[in-house]
Design a protein around this motif. Structure first.
Motif, short mmCIF file in Angstrom:
data_model
loop_
_atom_site.label_atom_id
_atom_site.label_comp_id
_atom_site.label_asym_id
_atom_site.label_seq_id
_atom_site.Cartn_x
_atom_site.Cartn_y
_atom_site.Cartn_z
N LEU A 1 -77.77 59.68 -23.57
CA LEU A 1 -76.98 58.50 -23.91
C LEU A 1 -77.67 57.68 -25.00
O LEU A 1 -77.02 57.22 -25.94
CB LEU A 1 -76.76 57.64 -22.66
N VAL B 1 -74.02 50.53 -20.46
CA VAL B 1 -72.89 51.14 -19.78
C VAL B 1 -72.33 50.11 -18.81
O VAL B 1 -73.09 49.50 -18.04
CB VAL B 1 -73.29 52.42 -19.01
N THR C 1 -77.33 48.70 -17.48
CA THR C 1 -76.17 49.06 -16.67
C THR C 1 -75.58 47.77 -16.11
O THR C 1 -76.26 47.02 -15.42
CB THR C 1 -76.55 50.02 -15.53
N LEU D 1 -70.58 51.85 -23.51
CA LEU D 1 -69.70 52.82 -22.85
C LEU D 1 -69.10 52.13 -21.63
O LEU D 1 -69.83 51.54 -20.82
CB LEU D 1 -70.50 54.05 -22.42
N ILE E 1 -75.87 54.85 -27.23
CA ILE E 1 -75.43 53.95 -26.16
C ILE E 1 -76.58 53.03 -25.73
O ILE E 1 -77.65 53.50 -25.37
CB ILE E 1 -74.92 54.75 -24.94
#
Length: 199
Positions: A84, A92, A112, A65, A89
């Motif tokens: 998520l 991100v 992340t 994402l 996912i």
């Protein structure tokens, strides 16, 4: 927690800024006692639009994402990370994240990645038509067009994600040392293992 060394495929070019955890998973989903099925509630308000990115044939099930600045702000609900994950996912990418969301994501096996806005803009452009490759071991995001964006990550978090170690896994990985300590303690301090005598 599943090990994560890389994520490849289509990336959802979301790009919205200041997306809070209530947008990621609305409050009425917090009553559940299981993580299963929370993907259905992920971005529920946005997905009410039949033309939303998350359910489109192109991006449904995408492992990456791409988001805007300050992703995951708002309340500290861990359900946001769970939703998520259940949506598929694995990573991100954004210019910045809420600290609490970033911590919850890490503890649940979601990477992340912080990149500057110029890199986000380029990835948003590429994601419209082509896949993106994220390599955690080498700490780089690449595209089929020779774009190469290096990112930083805490070494401990990197190790845990690559090895698939959550807090329980980290403890179990020290099982031999813990058992050795307990055996030594029983020998040197036998009164500790006999229990407490009532006064």
């Amino acid at each position: 927690m599943q090990a994560l060394r890389e994520a490849s495929g289509r990336a959802i070019p979301f790009g919205a800024k200041n997306v809070d955890t209530d947008v990621i998973i609305p409050a009425h989903w917090l009553k559940t006692i299981t993580r299963d099925g929370l993907g259905k509630g992920a971005f529920e308000t946005l997905r009410a639009d039949p033309d939303n990115l998350f359910d489109s044939d192109t991006f449904k099930g995408a492992p990456i994402l791409i988001a805007g600045d300050n992703f995951g702000c708002g309340s500290s609900r861990e359900h946001a990370a769970w939703a998520l994950l259940d949506l598929g996912i694995k990573a991100v990418i954004a210019p910045s994240f809420s600290d609490i969301f970033s911590g919850n994501a890490f503890k649940n096996g979601i990477l992340t990645v912080v990149l500057p806005q110029a890199a986000i803009d380029r990835l948003m452009q590429v994601a419209q038509t082509d896949p993106i490759h994220l390599d955690l071991e080498n700490q780089v995001v690449t595209t089929p067009f020779q774009d190469r964006f290096a990112f930083e990550i805490d070494p401990f978090r990197k190790h845990c994600l690559i090895e698939g170690l959550d807090e329980v896994g980290l403890t179990l990985a020290r099982d031999t040392a813990i058992s050795a300590y307990e055996n030594t303690a029983r020998e040197l301090l036998p009164w500790l293992s006999k229990g407490v005598v009532a006064a």
